[in-house]
Design a protein around this motif. Structure first.
Motif, PDB file in Angstrom:
ATOM      1  N   MET A 171      -8.027   1.112   3.084  1.00  0.00           N
ATOM      2  CA  MET A 171      -7.336   0.383   4.130  1.00  0.00           C
ATOM      3  C   MET A 171      -7.417   1.199   5.412  1.00  0.00           C
ATOM      4  SD  MET A 171      -3.379  -0.943   4.332  1.00  0.00           S
ATOM      5  CE  MET A 171      -2.594   0.631   4.195  1.00  0.00           C
ATOM      6  N   GLU A 213      -9.626  -4.225   5.328  1.00  0.00           N
ATOM      7  CA  GLU A 213      -9.814  -3.983   3.893  1.00  0.00           C
ATOM      8  C   GLU A 213     -11.279  -4.286   3.640  1.00  0.00           C
ATOM      9  OE1 GLU A 213      -8.687  -2.545   0.391  1.00  0.00           O
ATOM     10  OE2 GLU A 213      -7.259  -2.806   2.013  1.00  0.00           O
ATOM     11  N   GLN A 234      -7.357  -8.012   8.026  1.00  0.00           N
ATOM     12  CA  GLN A 234      -6.219  -8.615   7.331  1.00  0.00           C
ATOM     13  C   GLN A 234      -4.955  -8.423   8.179  1.00  0.00           C
ATOM     14  OE1 GLN A 234      -6.595 -10.172   4.329  1.00  0.00           O
ATOM     15  NE2 GLN A 234      -8.750  -9.634   4.284  1.00  0.00           N
ATOM     16  N   LEU A 283       3.939  -1.313   3.754  1.00  0.00           N
ATOM     17  CA  LEU A 283       2.574  -1.435   3.252  1.00  0.00           C
ATOM     18  C   LEU A 283       2.026  -0.089   2.764  1.00  0.00           C
ATOM     19  CD1 LEU A 283       0.617  -3.779   2.920  1.00  0.00           C
ATOM     20  CD2 LEU A 283      -0.370  -3.169   5.122  1.00  0.00           C
ATOM     21  N   LYS A 314      -0.522  -5.896   0.030  1.00  0.00           N
ATOM     22  CA  LYS A 314      -1.759  -6.322   0.687  1.00  0.00           C
ATOM     23  C   LYS A 314      -2.198  -7.680   0.159  1.00  0.00           C
ATOM     24  CE  LYS A 314      -4.129  -2.501  -0.044  1.00  0.00           C
ATOM     25  NZ  LYS A 314      -5.229  -1.523   0.000  1.00  0.00           N
TER      26      LYS A 314
END
Length: 125
Positions: A1, A32, A37, A81, A88
Motif C-alpha cells: 500500500m 494498491e 483506492q 487503515l 482495504k
C-alpha cells in the motif's frame, strides 16, 4: 500500500440550522498495486470532540510536522487503515456508535501513524 493523500473534513448539513447531526469524513487515497483506492471513515461530528478519550492526545493538532499540523479528523482514517489493513476491502466505513468508534482506535500505534506522515512529507514535492 502506497499512500497518496489523506484528508478530513466536516460534511455540510442539508439545512444549516437543522437539528440533524453533523458528520466528519476522514479519507485516505492510496495505491494498491497499480490501482488507486479510496477509504473513507464517516462518523458523527460529536465523536470528534471526544477524540482525547480514544487517543493519547489532549488537544488538536494531534500530529505536527513542520510546517504542517494535522487534526484528528485528518488522520483518523489513516490511523485505522494502518492498524487494520483488512479495511482495504471496504471503500467506506460508517460508524454511528461511540463504543464501536472507540474500539476502532484501541490498537492504533500513534507513533507509527506519525512516522508514516513524516515519511510522506519527506517525499512530497
Amino acid at each position: 500500500m502506497e499512500i497518496k493523500n489523506f484528508t478530513g473534513r466536516q460534511l455540510e448539513k442539508s439545512v444549516p440550522a437543522s437539528p440533524e447531526d453533523g458528520f466528519i469524513r476522514s479519507q485516505v487515497i492510496y495505491y494498491e498495486g497499480s490501482f488507486e483506492q479510496v477509504f473513507q471513515l464517516v462518523y458523527p461530528e460529536y465523536f470528534n470532540r471526544n477524540f482525547s478519550t480514544v487517543t493519547p492526545f489532549e488537544k488538536e493538532p494531534v500530529i505536527s510536522s513542520d510546517p504542517y499540523n494535522y487534526d484528528f479528523k485528518e488522520v483518523a482514517a489513516l490511523a485505522l487503515l494502518l492498524t487494520n489493513p483488512e479495511y482495504k476491502q471496504q471503500r467506506r466505513l460508517y460508524v454511528p456508535d461511540w463504543d464501536q468508534f472507540a474500539s476502532l482506535f484501541e490498537q492504533v500505534q500513534w507513533d507509527t501513524v506519525e512516522n508514516v506522515i513524516k515519511e510522506l512529507l519527506e517525499y512530497t514535492p
